[in-house]
Enzyme design. Structure first.
Site, PDB file in Angstrom:
ATOM      1  N   ASP A  10       0.847  -1.195   0.000  1.00 37.98           N
ATOM      2  CA  ASP A  10       0.000   0.000   0.000  1.00 37.98           C
ATOM      3  C   ASP A  10       0.877   1.238   0.000  1.00 37.98           C
ATOM      4  O   ASP A  10       0.775   2.112   0.856  1.00 37.98           O
ATOM      5  CB  ASP A  10      -0.917  -0.014   1.225  1.00 37.98           C
ATOM      6  CG  ASP A  10      -2.060   0.988   1.121  1.00 37.98           C
ATOM      7  OD1 ASP A  10      -2.454   1.334  -0.005  1.00 37.98           O
ATOM      8  OD2 ASP A  10      -2.567   1.422   2.175  1.00 37.98           O
ATOM      9  N   ASP A  30       3.690   1.835   8.228  1.00 36.16           N
ATOM     10  CA  ASP A  30       2.423   1.123   8.076  1.00 36.16           C
ATOM     11  C   ASP A  30       2.464   0.030   7.011  1.00 36.16           C
ATOM     12  O   ASP A  30       1.955   0.184   5.905  1.00 36.16           O
ATOM     13  CB  ASP A  30       1.293   2.107   7.758  1.00 36.16           C
ATOM     14  CG  ASP A  30      -0.082   1.475   7.977  1.00 36.16           C
ATOM     15  OD1 ASP A  30      -0.131   0.293   8.402  1.00 36.16           O
ATOM     16  OD2 ASP A  30      -1.089   2.142   7.720  1.00 36.16           O
TER      17      ASP A  30
END
Length: 328
Positions: free
Chosen positions: A203, A220
């Site tokens: 992502d 993340d």
């Protein structure tokens, strides 16, 4: 209507501090909610120390094994001196902790600003970092985390929307355009033949990269999964075709200093974009009972949204028929 009591509603400041202190820290009573929807993330002040970032995982999304595998991947990358924000490890070597029915991890606070993808010098640096990251990511596969494919990102997303969310008067149009889209996506992957899948960030957009000084810091890895290398590259491309080619040239110039890139994967950019569009709507739908979602995304699940979604998907079908990006 969303449920009034959601599991995350129990994450009060006192609960958060109790969780952090269960790992031997002394909190100074300062907590700050950070921008996160899938999980809940807080900056927590620590007495006589730098603040920590506490990440509480959404119940039921990942197994413990999948979360730990993400953590170990981050630690592996950080061990090779890549600018990755890896979770804190306690004296017993653990990075995933449990408190009050929640699983959480602790991270050092990392400052920085969003990267400027229009800056070709920045893309050169990002390409180098991703080339190094993927060289490590290709050594061994994930054993527990999923693979990006058209079944999970595409067909399951379409089924959820079609059966529970799309208005009846738009259902036929939605079914037609998504059927055409997925057929073309599958055909493109089939024509590619063998594609190398490796451990990726998964992502890699601007919100998950913090620029500090002269270097990016990747944060993340919650969506880390097995995917083609281009999955971590295409979200950095924007603008018209000449601009995308210039951006891609800079990215791959840096990338290939450290790792080989299969240029055939450029054909997968639009199929991967199509899967992301489908998956994003399904992600909002799956989280709609979490009160933060209707409050933050009030435009979702309205007739206008679904009309615009069908138009966007038709445009994506057209994009799949255009020649892929190619570098000389």
């Amino acid at each position: 209507m969303p449920h009034r009591t959601h599991p995350f509603s129990t994450l009060t400041p006192a609960f958060i501090m109790d969780a952090v202190e269960s790992q031997g820290f002394a909190c100074d009573c300062r907590t700050l909610a950070l921008n996160s929807y899938e999980n809940r993330v807080y900056q927590v002040g620590i007495e006589e120390g730098e603040p920590l970032v506490a990440k509480f995982y959404r119940p039921g999304r990942w197994t413990d094994e999948q979360i730990v595998e993400e953590h170990e991947f981050c630690a592996e990358l950080a061990g090779h001196e890549l600018p990755v924000v890896a979770p804190w490890r306690n004296a017993a070597g653990h990075t995933l902790f449990h408190h009050g029915g929640f699983r959480f991890a602790l991270y050092p606070r990392q400052g920085g600003r969003a990267p400027e993808f229009d800056n070709l010098d920045n893309l050169l640096v990002l390409g180098r970092m991703l080339g190094r990251m993927h060289r490590i990511g290709a050594v061994t596969p994930f054993a527990h985390r999923p693979t990006l494919d058209s079944q999970s990102f595409g067909r399951e997303s379409v089924a959820l929307i079609r059966d529970r969310f799309i208005p009846p008067d738009l259902r036929e149009s939605y079914a037609a355009v998504t059927g055409m889209l997925l057929e073309t996506v599958d055909a493109t992957f089939a024509e590619m033949g063998a594609v190398r899948y490796l451990r990726t960030h998964g992502d890699c957009h601007a919100g998950n990269i913090l620029w500090r000084g002269d270097a990016p810091h990747f944060v993340d890895f919650d969506d880390a999964r097995m995917a083609p290398a281009v999955q971590d590259l295409w979200m950095m491309l924007s603008g018209d075709r000449p601009r995308k080619l210039a951006q891609l040239d800079s990215l791959l110039e840096g990338y290939t200093e450290f790792n080989e890139f299969d240029s055939r994967e450029l054909r997968l950019i639009e199929p991967l974009r199509a899967l992301r569009v489908l998956h994003y709507s399904a992600w909002l739908a799956r989280r709609w009972e979490d009160p933060i979602f209707p409050a933050t995304f009030p435009w979702f699940n309205t007739p206008r949204y679904w009309n615009d979604q069908i138009i966007e998907l038709r445009e994506q079908v057209a994009a799949l028929t255009e020649p892929p990006l190619e570098l000389p």
